[in-house]
Design an enzyme around this catalytic site. Structure first.
Site, short mmCIF file in Angstrom:
data_model
loop_
_atom_site.label_atom_id
_atom_site.label_comp_id
_atom_site.label_asym_id
_atom_site.label_seq_id
_atom_site.Cartn_x
_atom_site.Cartn_y
_atom_site.Cartn_z
N HIS A 177 -4.16 -37.31 10.30
CA HIS A 177 -3.96 -36.56 9.21
C HIS A 177 -5.26 -35.32 9.58
O HIS A 177 -6.14 -35.64 10.26
CB HIS A 177 -4.13 -37.26 8.05
CG HIS A 177 -3.18 -38.35 7.84
ND1 HIS A 177 -1.95 -37.81 7.08
CD2 HIS A 177 -2.88 -39.54 7.85
CE1 HIS A 177 -1.38 -38.76 7.02
NE2 HIS A 177 -1.74 -39.72 7.42
N CYS A 219 -2.34 -31.82 10.06
CA CYS A 219 -2.25 -30.58 9.21
C CYS A 219 -3.37 -29.82 9.38
O CYS A 219 -4.35 -30.22 9.58
CB CYS A 219 -1.95 -31.39 7.76
SG CYS A 219 -0.58 -32.33 7.55
#
EC number: 3.4.22.34
Length: 494
Positions: A177, A219
């Protein structure tokens, strides 16, 4: 009858909460929905590696899965797959350093105990993977020590480091992430972009590599290098997304292709499986980094689909003229499969936003569990806790912005995106201090909340002082969250 109606109502509520957050519909969309890739000028300033000693150095690799939890299955699956790929390519185990929490293969949720797969019909990629740094040894300090080759700074783990020399080639792959300017870790603190780039500069100053390639799945991963990674370090980086968009999970339940029915989680990430499935089928002596970059870019944002992210490249782009085998080796079984400028691997019909993959798992778990079972109760609790945490973090950040800048101006300041080529923030210490101030009052940001890092960066860029931030956070969050999202339990992101 009342009990039955209650169960139905709970199921409907959970479904409504999730339906807008989980897998993105990927039926072919109209022209207005097509992602338009930005034109990128070629910056091939560096000649290709044609000299006699280009292959005389040692190949090194650092593989990092920066998450934990079964719902993050795909990150460790990516890393294990990469390890198998490099070993088949001829890299020695002693030259590959693996970071993974190692809580997936033998997790009670894993339908095939002791194994990990990275695609619906894939083989086990877990067997044989060295456990260099696992559990709490997967942390920022150990990662930096490994990259720098500093054995004395490593704490725990195998002690293996990148003990490279001036003629060596290094490949780093990080899957996790992320948020603007930050990458997740299963431990605290998280990895901040300025610190990573400082370490890469130190590695260059040591003179202990000839060239370094960095593949990054997360991301907003473009924000890790944009405005921070200069040319001249002999480092080439590609990222799964630009500085302001999500990356995508793939091989998730309900997608096509779908994981085996017993799996309730995503098996891979779109950018990661794109480069690995390409590398696994070709003679890498015939394919360059640039060719793979273009191929992965097309698969990660396929023309005619409404999903996707913009794969980016940074640093010394001229390095992309190098053949892949200089960093990954090549599998002799693929000698007859030279690179073709077309992707035989079709894009999936649907993919899942990285930040929503945990919700996919919780929903699948809830949907499949027998009525009245402990498993269904557990899944229901996980969904509600995750949704409650998201709402709390989103609302708290918005409220802090309104307190600092006013009701109308707050959202404008928090959401401002700097022009291309600029780093996220001018003062990284300010960013970290503002994050800590927020978490002291409002709880841990977690893997979801780091999406708001741009807001904290903009608070710094606007000149807000620590005392102002402390006061705003204390007003926005009058009580510190308890349970799994408390900063007292999770530590601080910065």
């Amino acid at each position: 009858m009342a009990t039955t109606m209650t169960r139905v109502s709970v199921g409907v509520v959970l479904f409504v909460l999730l339906v807008s957050l989980v897998a993105v519909s990927a039926a072919r969309s109209g022209p207005d929905d097509v992602i338009k890739l930005p034109s990128q000028a070629s910056r091939f300033f560096r000649p290709a590696e044609n000299d006699d000693d280009s292959n005389s150095g040692t190949r090194w690799a650092v593989l990092v899965a920066g998450s934990s939890g079964y719902w993050n299955y795909r990150h460790q699956a990516d890393i294990c797959h990469a390890y198998q790929l490099l070993r088949k390519g001829g890299l020695k185990e002693e030259n590959i350093v693996v970071f993974m929490y190692d809580d997936i293969a033998n997790n009670y949720e894993n339908p095939r105990p002791g194994t990990i797969i990275n695609s619906p019909h894939g083989k086990d990629v877990y067997q044989g993977v060295p456990k260099d740094y696992t559990g709490d040894d997967v942390n920022v300090d150990n990662l930096f020590a490994v990259i720098l080759g500093d054995k004395t700074a490593v704490k725990g783990g195998s002690g293996k480091v990148v003990d490279s020399g001036p003629n060596d080639h290094i490949f780093i792959f990080y899957s996790d992430h992320g948020g603007p300017g930050v990458l997740g870790m299963p431990t605290s603190p998280y990895l901040y972009a300025n610190d990573l780039n400082d370490v890469l500069k130190k590695k260059h100053a040591l003179g202990t590599y000839k060239s370094l390639v960095f593949y990054l799945e997360a991301c907003e991963s473009g924000s890790i290098f944009e405005g921070l990674l200069p040319e001249g370090l002999n480092i080439y980086a590609t990222t799964a997304s630009n500085a302001e968009e999500s990356s995508w999970g793939t091989y998730c339940p309900g997608e096509e292709p779908s994981p085996p029915p017993e799996y309730e989680t995503c098996l891979g990430d779109l950018y990661s499986v794109a480069w690995m499935e390409d590398s696994g089928m070709h003679n890498l002596q015939t394919e360059t980094l640039h060719q793979q970059y273009e191929l992965v870019k097309r698969r990660t944002a396929p023309v005619g689909y409404s999903y996707g992210s913009h794969v980016m490249q940074y640093g010394d782009v001229g390095i992309s003229k190098d053949n892949l085998d200089l960093y990954m080796g090549t599998n002799p079984a693929n000698d007859n499969f030279t690179f073709a400028d077309a992707n035989s691997l079709k894009p999936p019909s649907r993919v899942t936003n990285q930040r929503d993959a945990d919700l996919v798992h919780f929903w699948e778990k809830y949907r499949k569990a027998p009525e009245g079972s402990a498993r269904k109760t557990e899944a229901q609790k996980q969904v509600l806790e995750a949704m409650s945490h998201r709402l709390h973090i989103d609302n708290s950040v918005i409220l802090v912005g309104k307190i600092l800048f006013g009701i109308s101006r707050g959202p404008e300041v928090l959401n401002k995106v700097r022009s291309a080529g600029q780093p996220l923030v001018d003062d990284w210490n300010c960013l970290k201090n503002q994050v800590r101030a927020f978490e002291r009052h409002c709880g841990s940001l977690s893997q979801y909340g780091i999406k708001h890092m741009r807001s904290f960066a903009n608070i710094c860029n606007a000149g807000i002082q620590m005392e102002q931030m402390e006061e705003a956070a204390s007003q926005a969050c009058t009580t510190l969250p308890t349970g799994p999202w408390s900063s007292l339990n999770r530590g601080f992101s910065a």
